[in-house]
Every structure is written in structure tokens, then in C-alpha cells.
Design an enzyme around this catalytic site. Structure first.
Site, mmCIF file in Angstrom:
data_model
loop_
_atom_site.group_PDB
_atom_site.id
_atom_site.type_symbol
_atom_site.label_atom_id
_atom_site.label_comp_id
_atom_site.label_asym_id
_atom_site.label_seq_id
_atom_site.Cartn_x
_atom_site.Cartn_y
_atom_site.Cartn_z
ATOM 1 N N TYR A 60 -5.457 -0.722 -16.238
ATOM 2 C CA TYR A 60 -4.116 -0.153 -16.328
ATOM 3 C C TYR A 60 -4.046 0.895 -17.444
ATOM 4 O O TYR A 60 -4.653 0.741 -18.494
ATOM 5 C CB TYR A 60 -3.079 -1.240 -16.581
ATOM 6 N N LEU B 107 9.601 -3.421 -4.920
ATOM 7 C CA LEU B 107 10.619 -2.439 -4.537
ATOM 8 C C LEU B 107 10.035 -1.290 -3.729
ATOM 9 O O LEU B 107 10.729 -0.323 -3.437
ATOM 10 C CB LEU B 107 11.316 -1.870 -5.787
ATOM 11 N N GLY C 117 8.562 0.685 -0.535
ATOM 12 C CA GLY C 117 8.630 0.743 0.920
ATOM 13 C C GLY C 117 7.557 1.674 1.426
ATOM 14 O O GLY C 117 7.570 2.865 1.125
ATOM 15 N N GLY D 88 7.495 5.531 2.179
ATOM 16 C CA GLY D 88 6.977 5.494 0.819
ATOM 17 C C GLY D 88 8.082 5.488 -0.209
ATOM 18 O O GLY D 88 9.251 5.684 0.096
ATOM 19 N N VAL E 14 10.273 3.962 -3.688
ATOM 20 C CA VAL E 14 11.170 2.827 -3.885
ATOM 21 C C VAL E 14 12.268 2.874 -2.833
ATOM 22 O O VAL E 14 12.850 3.931 -2.561
ATOM 23 C CB VAL E 14 11.768 2.878 -5.305
ATOM 24 N N PHE E 15 12.586 1.732 -2.243
ATOM 25 C CA PHE E 15 13.581 1.743 -1.159
ATOM 26 C C PHE E 15 15.017 1.639 -1.658
ATOM 27 O O PHE E 15 15.949 2.053 -0.973
ATOM 28 C CB PHE E 15 13.287 0.644 -0.131
#
Length: 312
Positions: free
Chosen positions: A52, A223, A225, A230, A232-233
Site C-alpha cells: 500500500y 462502495l 460499482g 465503475g 463509487v456508486f
């Protein structure tokens, strides 16, 4: 904050986890604020990985440097990290040498004597289960790792590891949200013609497999989609129908829409953990409100339909 079993360890853990993937460029004060919001909400489980952030182990180091946890406070929380991805390749390496070296670097970066949970970070097609078993045995016997798991593994990949690994695999971290839910929805459309949703992919039956074998599922990107849109929804016009249902439920329960997105996952009887990726203390607080919120069956399925999935 509702707790769920951590695999077969006998321990319980919060069903919402604070992911530390994006803290690399945050100041000490910002990291402390994020950590404080998590602890205030009842979250004592923090998710890391060696790869990360900008440099190898740099997010782990940023966490430890900013917080400077005492030994007593370290004992109050659980730290999970991952190993197995060689980012510069990119490729995967589940060899004894790589896993042990990565964990030892994580221990130094996190300034701790032990990792509570180590996950194998995505499957390695060249895996030798005996190598993984040797690494796990060493890490356990030396007290460096207390529990082990995987991420994004299919049932048969887990079975292969279990031919050699002696320790129980207590967690499997997988991508799951109401707008990216093939692990859930394939089973809903089983034996139906004319819909790709019914196709059984390699992960088919993974949720049931993990429930049967006492493996805790951890949902990353809760979160996100990815079904053709694609991003964040929440608040995304590409997911207008889904957001309409989410907003109505948020108003009904008096919580932010983010809490409803979390509650859709925590409602599942598999006892999943939701791994947050936000660096906003306010959003951690909002997400935590979904921990105890129990949607009705009708509401849960309404969200599935609104996300565009077939509910026969």
C-alpha cells in the site's frame, strides 16, 4: 458496533474495519483524527498491506509514526497486513523467503512485535502449499503472526493451501458491494437461462464455502460499482435507481446513505466485515452507523434489484 467471529479463532472482531491503504500522504494529525474516529465508533481492527501507498511498507510506517502507540494501546487493537504481491513485477510470490521477509519488514514498519492477522494478498498461480506452510509455521512459532488468511481466493485455491497449511485460514478478503455482488447474485439466478448472472465463475459458492468452513469474509471496496460503470456508486447518476432506494432507506432509518451501503453487507448472515477505504473521519463515523442496522429481507432484496441484478 456489532462484533462477528474471526474465523475459528474464538475471537470476535468489529464488522467494520478501518482500511489504511490511502494514508501515505496524510499528516500525523490527519492520521490521528482518522484513528480516533475509528476507535470512537468502536473499530479496533486496522487493515494494511506491504504494497500500500507510494513505497513498500510506507503506509504501515506512516500509521506507526503518526500514532506512536504505547504497548498497552497496541494490545487494544488488531493489526492485519498482507504479503505476496511483488509490485515492481507485478507478480506474486508465496515463497517462504518472500513471505517471511515481508512480514519482518511489516513488523519493523508498524513498530510491533506481532501481526494479529496475515493475509496472502491475491492468489499466486505458482503457489507451492508446502512453502506457504513452512512460512506460516515459522511465523507462528516465533510469535510474529497470530492468525492467517487469504484474499480473493476461490474455494479450490483455499482447498489447495489446506493440503499443507496446518493453521486454520480465518479470513478471505474479497471485493463486494451491493453494486458489485456476483458472489451473492450468481446463486440467486442459478439454473436460469438468458442471463449472464447465472454463470458460475471460479468464485461460485464462495460465500457458502466460507460459511461452511468457518472463514470470515471481509468485503473490500464496499462502495465500488464495477458493473459497466465503475467508480463509487453513492450519488453517482449512473446508479440512479440504486441511489433512490438507498436514499429512501437512509431517510427511514435516520442515517447517512453510506450507512445503508454498509448495512447491506453486514445484514448478510455470513457475518462479514466491511473494509473501509476512506481517510475521512466523518465518513468512518457515518459508515459505522451501518454496523448494527438490520435491514429487512424486503429492503435487502430491493437494493439488489435496484443495483440491476435479477431477483427471480
Amino acid at each position: 458496533m456489532r462484533n462477528v467471529p474471526l474465523g475459528s479463532t474464538g475471537l470476535t472482531v468489529p464488522n467494520v474495519v478501518a482500511g489504511m491503504m490511502r494514508i501515505d500522504d496524510k499528516t500525523d494529525d490527519e492520521v490521528r483524527a482518522l484513528y480516533g474516529a475509528a476507535r470512537e465508533a468502536g473499530i479496533d481492527f486496522f487493515d494494511h498491506a506491504d504494497i500500500y501507498a507510494r513505497a513498500l511498507h510506507s503506509a504501515e510506517e506512516r500509521f506507526a509514526t503518526a500514532l506512536g502507540l504505547s504497548a498497552a494501546e497496541r494490545g487494544e487493537i488488531r493489526l492485519q497486513t498482507k504479503a505476496g504481491i511483488v509490485r515492481e513485477g507485478p507478480f506474486f510470490d508465496f515463497s517462504y523467503e518472500h513471505l517471511v521477509t515481508s512480514v519482518e519488514a511489516s513488523l519493523r514498519s508498524l513498530r510491533t512485535d506481532y501481526i494479529d492477522v496475515l493475509l496472502l494478498h491475491r492468489p499466486d498461480a505458482l503457489v507451492e502449499p508446502a512453502e506457504v506452510a513452512r512460512a506460516f509455521d515459522h511465523l507462528e512459532s516465533t510469535g510474529k503472526v497470530r492468525a492467517f488468511g487469504v484474499s480473493n481466493h476461490t474455494p479450490r485455491q483455499i482447498d489447495l493451501l489446506r493440503t499443507a497449511v496446518r493453521q486454520p485460514l480465518v479470513a478471505n478478503q474479497v471485493q463486494l458491494s451491493v453494486a458489485h455482488a456476483p458472489l451473492v447474485t450468481q446463486g440467486l439466478a442459478a439454473n436460469m437461462e438468458g442471463t449472464t448472472q447465472s454463470a458460475v465463475l471460479d468464485g461460485g459458492g464462495l460465500i457458502e464455502y466460507c460459511r461452511i468452513n468457518g472463514i470470515t469474509l471481509q468485503a473490500w471496496s464496499p462502495l465500488q460499482g464495477t458493473r459497466g460503470h465503475g467508480g463509487v456508486f453513492l450519488g453517482n447518476p449512473d446508479y440512479a435507481d440504486l441511489n433512490a432506494v438507498i436514499d429512501a432507506l437512509a431517510e427511514k432509518y435516520g442515517v447517512p446513505p453510506l450507512a445503508i451501503a454498509v448495512a447491506w453487507i453486514t445484514r448478510h448472515p455470513a457475518g462479514m466485515q466491511v473494509v473501509l477505504g476512506t481517510t475521512s473521519p466523518g465518513r468512518v463515523t457515518d459508515a459505522a452507523l451501518g454496523s448494527d442496522l438490520r435491514l429487512t429481507r424486503a429492503e435487502w432484496y430491493a437494493l439488489v434489484r435496484a443495483a440491476g441484478y435479477v431477483v427471480p
